[in-house]
Design a protein around this motif. Structure first.
Motif, PDB file in Angstrom:
ATOM      1  N   GLY A 118       0.815  -1.206   0.000  1.00 62.07           N
ATOM      2  CA  GLY A 118       0.000   0.000   0.000  1.00 62.07           C
ATOM      3  C   GLY A 118       0.849   1.256   0.000  1.00 62.07           C
ATOM      4  O   GLY A 118       0.543   2.228  -0.704  1.00 62.07           O
ATOM      5  N   SER A 119       1.923   1.232   0.783  1.00 53.53           N
ATOM      6  CA  SER A 119       2.830   2.382   0.811  1.00 53.53           C
ATOM      7  C   SER A 119       3.455   2.602  -0.557  1.00 53.53           C
ATOM      8  O   SER A 119       3.570   3.737  -1.036  1.00 53.53           O
ATOM      9  CB  SER A 119       3.925   2.164   1.865  1.00 53.53           C
ATOM     10  OG  SER A 119       3.368   2.013   3.149  1.00 53.53           O
ATOM     11  N   MET A 120       3.851   1.511  -1.219  1.00 53.33           N
ATOM     12  CA  MET A 120       4.506   1.630  -2.519  1.00 53.33           C
ATOM     13  C   MET A 120       3.561   2.193  -3.572  1.00 53.33           C
ATOM     14  O   MET A 120       3.974   2.998  -4.430  1.00 53.33           O
ATOM     15  CB  MET A 120       5.036   0.265  -2.955  1.00 53.33           C
ATOM     16  CG  MET A 120       5.873   0.302  -4.223  1.00 53.33           C
ATOM     17  SD  MET A 120       6.606  -1.306  -4.570  1.00 53.33           S
ATOM     18  CE  MET A 120       7.504  -0.921  -6.076  1.00 53.33           C
ATOM     19  N   ILE A 121       2.294   1.806  -3.535  1.00 57.61           N
ATOM     20  CA  ILE A 121       1.328   2.286  -4.522  1.00 57.61           C
ATOM     21  C   ILE A 121       1.278   3.806  -4.537  1.00 57.61           C
ATOM     22  O   ILE A 121       1.212   4.435  -5.599  1.00 57.61           O
ATOM     23  CB  ILE A 121      -0.060   1.680  -4.239  1.00 57.61           C
ATOM     24  CG1 ILE A 121      -0.092   0.208  -4.677  1.00 57.61           C
ATOM     25  CG2 ILE A 121      -1.167   2.467  -4.931  1.00 57.61           C
ATOM     26  CD1 ILE A 121      -1.348  -0.526  -4.279  1.00 57.61           C
ATOM     27  N   ALA A 122       1.313   4.405  -3.346  1.00 55.92           N
ATOM     28  CA  ALA A 122       1.240   5.863  -3.278  1.00 55.92           C
ATOM     29  C   ALA A 122       2.593   6.515  -3.520  1.00 55.92           C
ATOM     30  O   ALA A 122       2.713   7.448  -4.321  1.00 55.92           O
ATOM     31  CB  ALA A 122       0.693   6.282  -1.915  1.00 55.92           C
ATOM     32  N   TRP A 123       3.632   6.049  -2.832  1.00 52.61           N
ATOM     33  CA  TRP A 123       4.933   6.713  -2.902  1.00 52.61           C
ATOM     34  C   TRP A 123       5.534   6.653  -4.309  1.00 52.61           C
ATOM     35  O   TRP A 123       6.172   7.622  -4.758  1.00 52.61           O
ATOM     36  CB  TRP A 123       5.906   6.081  -1.912  1.00 52.61           C
ATOM     37  CG  TRP A 123       5.802   6.613  -0.516  1.00 52.61           C
ATOM     38  CD1 TRP A 123       5.282   5.975   0.566  1.00 52.61           C
ATOM     39  CD2 TRP A 123       6.231   7.893  -0.052  1.00 52.61           C
ATOM     40  NE1 TRP A 123       5.365   6.762   1.686  1.00 52.61           N
ATOM     41  CE2 TRP A 123       5.945   7.956   1.325  1.00 52.61           C
ATOM     42  CE3 TRP A 123       6.828   8.996  -0.666  1.00 52.61           C
ATOM     43  CZ2 TRP A 123       6.243   9.079   2.102  1.00 52.61           C
ATOM     44  CZ3 TRP A 123       7.121  10.113   0.106  1.00 52.61           C
ATOM     45  CH2 TRP A 123       6.825  10.148   1.464  1.00 52.61           C
ATOM     46  N   GLU A 124       5.367   5.552  -5.020  1.00 45.62           N
ATOM     47  CA  GLU A 124       5.968   5.475  -6.347  1.00 45.62           C
ATOM     48  C   GLU A 124       5.347   6.498  -7.295  1.00 45.62           C
ATOM     49  O   GLU A 124       6.022   7.062  -8.161  1.00 45.62           O
ATOM     50  CB  GLU A 124       5.844   4.053  -6.922  1.00 45.62           C
ATOM     51  CG  GLU A 124       4.433   3.577  -7.204  1.00 45.62           C
ATOM     52  CD  GLU A 124       4.385   2.156  -7.751  1.00 45.62           C
ATOM     53  OE1 GLU A 124       5.467   1.589  -7.989  1.00 45.62           O
ATOM     54  OE2 GLU A 124       3.266   1.623  -7.918  1.00 45.62           O
ATOM     55  N   VAL A 125       4.054   6.764  -7.106  1.00 45.14           N
ATOM     56  CA  VAL A 125       3.396   7.782  -7.920  1.00 45.14           C
ATOM     57  C   VAL A 125       3.875   9.176  -7.521  1.00 45.14           C
ATOM     58  O   VAL A 125       4.187  10.021  -8.381  1.00 45.14           O
ATOM     59  CB  VAL A 125       1.865   7.676  -7.792  1.00 45.14           C
ATOM     60  CG1 VAL A 125       1.177   8.878  -8.442  1.00 45.14           C
ATOM     61  CG2 VAL A 125       1.372   6.382  -8.424  1.00 45.14           C
ATOM     62  N   LEU A 126       3.950   9.438  -6.208  1.00 43.94           N
ATOM     63  CA  LEU A 126       4.391  10.753  -5.749  1.00 43.94           C
ATOM     64  C   LEU A 126       5.811  11.051  -6.227  1.00 43.94           C
ATOM     65  O   LEU A 126       6.108  12.174  -6.659  1.00 43.94           O
ATOM     66  CB  LEU A 126       4.311  10.829  -4.218  1.00 43.94           C
ATOM     67  CG  LEU A 126       2.901  10.752  -3.613  1.00 43.94           C
ATOM     68  CD1 LEU A 126       2.973  10.754  -2.096  1.00 43.94           C
ATOM     69  CD2 LEU A 126       2.029  11.906  -4.110  1.00 43.94           C
ATOM     70  N   GLU A 127       6.680  10.064  -6.161  1.00 39.32           N
ATOM     71  CA  GLU A 127       8.055  10.291  -6.618  1.00 39.32           C
ATOM     72  C   GLU A 127       8.110  10.434  -8.134  1.00 39.32           C
ATOM     73  O   GLU A 127       8.872  11.250  -8.659  1.00 39.32           O
ATOM     74  CB  GLU A 127       8.958   9.145  -6.155  1.00 39.32           C
ATOM     75  CG  GLU A 127       9.183   9.127  -4.653  1.00 39.32           C
ATOM     76  CD  GLU A 127      10.522   8.528  -4.275  1.00 39.32           C
ATOM     77  OE1 GLU A 127      10.950   7.562  -4.939  1.00 39.32           O
ATOM     78  OE2 GLU A 127      11.147   9.039  -3.335  1.00 39.32           O
ATOM     79  N   HIS A 128       7.309   9.653  -8.833  1.00 41.62           N
ATOM     80  CA  HIS A 128       7.292   9.738 -10.294  1.00 41.62           C
ATOM     81  C   HIS A 128       6.817  11.117 -10.752  1.00 41.62           C
ATOM     82  O   HIS A 128       7.311  11.653 -11.766  1.00 41.62           O
ATOM     83  CB  HIS A 128       6.364   8.661 -10.858  1.00 41.62           C
ATOM     84  CG  HIS A 128       6.289   8.629 -12.353  1.00 41.62           C
ATOM     85  ND1 HIS A 128       7.320   8.177 -13.145  1.00 41.62           N
ATOM     86  CD2 HIS A 128       5.283   8.999 -13.213  1.00 41.62           C
ATOM     87  CE1 HIS A 128       6.975   8.269 -14.421  1.00 41.62           C
ATOM     88  NE2 HIS A 128       5.747   8.765 -14.492  1.00 41.62           N
ATOM     89  N   LEU A 129       5.885  11.700 -10.010  1.00 38.51           N
ATOM     90  CA  LEU A 129       5.347  13.014 -10.352  1.00 38.51           C
ATOM     91  C   LEU A 129       6.158  14.149  -9.763  1.00 38.51           C
ATOM     92  O   LEU A 129       5.815  15.332  -9.952  1.00 38.51           O
ATOM     93  CB  LEU A 129       3.882  13.115  -9.910  1.00 38.51           C
ATOM     94  CG  LEU A 129       2.909  12.124 -10.554  1.00 38.51           C
ATOM     95  CD1 LEU A 129       1.506  12.301  -9.993  1.00 38.51           C
ATOM     96  CD2 LEU A 129       2.895  12.271 -12.070  1.00 38.51           C
ATOM     97  N   GLY A 130       7.220  13.824  -9.016  1.00 37.06           N
ATOM     98  CA  GLY A 130       8.107  14.855  -8.483  1.00 37.06           C
ATOM     99  C   GLY A 130       7.575  15.594  -7.273  1.00 37.06           C
ATOM    100  O   GLY A 130       7.988  16.723  -6.998  1.00 37.06           O
TER     101      GLY A 130
END
Length: 798
Positions: A118-130
């Motif tokens: 669950g953490s990865m689902i959100a964090w990977e998007v946030l990092e991808h979007l800067g």
């Protein structure tokens, strides 16, 4: 992606700024929105992973072909791009919508499912979007109103929830990093260099699935090489001074294997007379443990025949609707703080089921400590339990309701009284030339049913350890006749009863996740057991994989044809010849990857990334892990490059599932009997598996070096060949078999080749010489020991 006015306080660096809540599913978002709304918040739902790692050929074109000289393929960071949903649609529009929603936001609150994924689902998007703003973590262990309010209360008290959640994300990211590198490089390396030429498909390799297969392969070898032994028990009928009769048994844990010893003890017990020792005591039966994800999967497999992935799907659906706590947990305990909720939860679930209402106690018992149900720290997520919100008629699917009732009864039983059995043990000591021997019988009756009243006869079912032989039952009976302690007894004529040792039990589909999580139960070596202990949480020893991923391992092993399932409600797992060959090849070249204990210890070190207390510490640990992964991959490729190809003539079972011929099966059975090895069940069902067995165990073919016919020797045909030849003779109405067929292997094989599938016009005659064209059109001959059916094919995809 869903987007709406959403829950949450507007606290943050700037009270006037917006807060974005990042959910995993729209269903969870709607549950929270029922209780919290604010005009200063916006909510998005990812609906799963929105990013995926690029394929090697997309990163570099020269990485697309399978070439050993291109290995190892290693990267410092895995490039990601918008993924695709089940329908094939790109996730790019969802990512664009989230980017737009982040505009003007000063704080992000991650409200995905608790846990690394669950953490990865959100964090990977946030990092991808800067995203570089503030991030906090809302830990929703359940989606009922009280749990949601508690989660918001905890969020308000924590200042570092975002940093600690980032560490969990990095752990998940490192697991993905290792899976990608090991799966890619390991699969290509062992397929290109170690896989037998006849095996058409890749030998799939994985950091978790390979040691898991090693557990199953070791068990398979123990089962196949198991030789049953007779052992002996001695029964002694006794009449007491008061006229009561009973039978005592000498059946020690150290089994009696020598019949001479059993006879000595029997002879010494003949005519025994002496005092009987009687011990009476109450034995308490405590309630079962609460469910973790793995133990719930095992229970559903046993009762309903469900695949663990089916259980996970229904449990997740109940969680999403607020009927069940978070289901992807490894814990079997609850936090002590929740003890005060037990009465309210029991009152709620009692409204949904008559059995629960009938047995609900007025005052729930709260058992604390590791042997109970409530502890100070149950781990990242507590056990799976029902909530105050209960499903009504039609609220959930019938299968999901069955699962909910199973969990609800388990929760109720945990808060009911202990069961109490009145046990009476009668013992006689008999002097023998081999020393004093104890003859005993135990009678047990239910004194207080306690929690067992809820389950009836199910409460008496013993949970056996997967992969172990069933324990011998102790000599017990129901009620015993009245016997006084010290009362005189007179022995009658003792008898010897014979029993046989049993092989280890196969691990079933539902048990495999439990085995992976509790690897410690499969290990006998004390030093290795100590290595698997977890001092921080003794009830959760080191294991393979995570609770969220273990039930996905078996489908991967089956797809690779390493294992197959037998029949039954909860089918047992058997390892194929291909699976055994693969494990042998890996252990020969790089033993560490075939070592389940070593892998479990390694995974506990990987988990340290997620336990980091600061972002900087987590980043440092993650970078060290990635470097170590690259070094291990290089070492694997180096070891494979210097290894010889495995010399096993085997090919994968055919995908079509075509059955072997009757002759193939007959020959395989006779071969297994002659060599004293078990015949894998799949060899009687799948032509490919049967070929694997025959090619592996039949030895060299007629005329090849090392074969009996190759050096001028003559050997008789096998019984299976003779039976098949006789059946052909009857079908073609021959008067009898030529005499040489019964004594000469080659003559029998020639007879089978000539008449299997023919029209009978050449009965009694030698087969006519055929041209190559005719041979090509002739129906395939029946299998024989010197010529097992086989098809040579080049290795596809490699």
């Amino acid at each position: 992606m869903a987007q709406a006015t959403s829950p949450g306080p507007s606290s943050g660096p700037n009270p006037r700024g917006k807060t974005l809540f990042f959910f995993e599913k729209p269903s969870a978002m709607r549950q929270v929105q029922r209780f919290f709304r604010s005009p200063s918040t916006v909510c998005v739902a990812a609906e799963g992973h929105l990013l995926e790692v690029a394929e090697p050929g997309e990163i570099r074109p020269d990485w697309k072909p399978w070439r050993f000289d291109a290995l190892p393929i290693a990267m410092e960071r895995l490039p990601v791009a918008p993924g695709h949903g089940r329908s094939g649609q790109s996730h790019a529009p969802k990512l664009a919508a989230i980017r737009q929603a982040l505009s003007g936001v000063e704080r992000v609150i991650i409200a995905t499912d608790p846990g690394r994924e669950g953490s990865m689902i959100a964090w990977e998007v946030l990092e991808h979007l800067g995203w570089r703003g503030r991030v906090d973590r809302l830990r929703l262990g359940a989606l009922d109103e009280i749990s949601i309010r508690r989660a918001f209360g905890l969020l308000a008290r924590e200042d570092d929830s975002g940093e600690r959640d980032y560490a969990a994300y990095l752990e998940a990211l490192c697991r993905q990093y290792e899976d990608w590198h090991l799966g890619l490089n390991g699969t290509r390396a062992v397929s290109l260099r170690l896989r037998p030429p006849a095996f058409r498909e890749p030998w799939r390799f994985g950091g978790v699935q390979t040691p898991t297969l090693a557990i199953l392969a070791d068990l398979e070898e123990r089962i196949r090489t198991f030789v049953p032994r007779d052992f002996y028990k001695i029964a002694l009928p006794v009449t007491t001074e008061s006229g009561a009769t009973l039978t005592l048994w000498h059946a020690p844990k150290e089994k009696i294997f020598a019949i001479e010893d059993a006879e000595t003890i029997r002879d010494a017990a003949a005519g025994w007379a002496g005092p009987l020792a009687v011990v009476q005591k109450d034995a308490r039966r405590t309630p079962p443990k609460l469910f973790s994800k793995d133990t719930l999967a095992r229970a559903c497999a046993k009762r309903f025949g469900w695949d663990p992935q089916v259980t996970a799907r229904h449990a997740q659906a109940l969680y999403d609707k607020g009927y069940l706590s978070y289901p992807r947990t490894e814990s079997i305990h609850l936090p002590e703080s929740q003890g005060k909720d037990a009465a309210a939860v029991i009152a709620a679930i009692a409204t949904a089921d008559k059995d629960i209402a009938t047995h609900a106690p007025a005052t729930p018992q709260i058992r604390r400590g590791p042997k109970g149900h409530y502890v100070k720290d149950p781990g990242e997520h507590h056990a799976i339990v029902p909530l105050r919100k209960v499903p009504g008629p039609g609220d959930v699917a019938p299968e999901a309701l069955r699962l909910w009732l199973l969990v609800a009864k388990n929760f109720l039983a945990a808060h009911m009284a202990d069961g109490i059995d009145a046990r009476t043990t009668v013992t006689a000591e008999v002097a023998t030339p081999l020393g004093q021997k104890r003859f005993v019988i135990t009678g047990s009756v239910v004194k207080v049913p306690g929690w067992r009243a809820l389950y009836g006869t199910e409460a008496d079912e013993d949970e056996v350890v997967p992969g172990k032989a069933k324990a011998d039952d102790e000599p017990t009976t129901g009620r015993l006749p009245p016997v006084r302690d010290g009362e005189a007894g007179q022995g009658g004529e003792p008898t010897i009863e014979t029993a046989r040792t049993e092989p280890p039990r196969r691990i079933t589909r539902g048990e495999l996740p439990v085995v992976m999580g509790r690897l410690i139960d499969q290990i006998e070596d004390p030093a290795l057991k100590r290595a698997l202990e977890n001092p921080a949480n003794p009830t959760e020893p080191k294991g393979l994989g995570t609770a969220a991923t273990r039930d996905a391992v078996l489908p991967k092993l089956m797809k690779s044809h390493y294992v197959t399932l037998l029949k039954g409600k909860d089918p047992a797992i058997t390892v194929t010849e291909i699976g055994l060959a693969f494990v042998a090849a890996v252990r020969r070249v790089f033993p560490a990857y075939g070592d389940p204990v070593g892998r479990a210890v390694f995974e506990s070190e990987l988990a340290e990334i997620g336990r980091a207390t600061t972002k900087a510490e987590a980043l440092s640990r993650a970078e060290a892990f990635r470097q170590r992964t690259r070094e291990r991959v290089e070492a694997l490729i180096g070891a494979v490059s210097g290894a010889d190809r495995l010399e096993v003539d085997a090919e994968a079972p055919s995908r079509g599932g075509r059955a072997p011929t009757a002759a193939m099966v007959a020959f395989a059975k006779s071969l297994a009997a002659r060599k004293g090895i078990p015949l894998p069940p799949e060899a009687t069902r799948e032509v490919g598996a049967c070929r694997v067995f025959l090619n592996t165990h039949a030895g060299p073919k007629i005329g090849e070096a090392g074969s009996p016919a190759g050096d001028g020797a003559t050997r008789p045909p096998t019984p299976a060949m003779l039976r098949f030849a006789a059946s052909l003779a009857r079908a073609k109405r021959m008067e009898g078999l030529p005499p040489e067929i019964e004594s000469d292997f080659n003559a029998c094989r020639a007879f089978l080749d000539a008449h299997a599938g023919g029209d009978g016009s050449r009965t009694g005659k030698a087969p006519a010489r055929e041209t190559p064209a005719k041979k090509a059109r002739r129906p395939r001959a029946a299998a024989s020991p010197g010529r097992a059916p086989r098809r040579r094919r080049t290795a596809g995809g490699a």
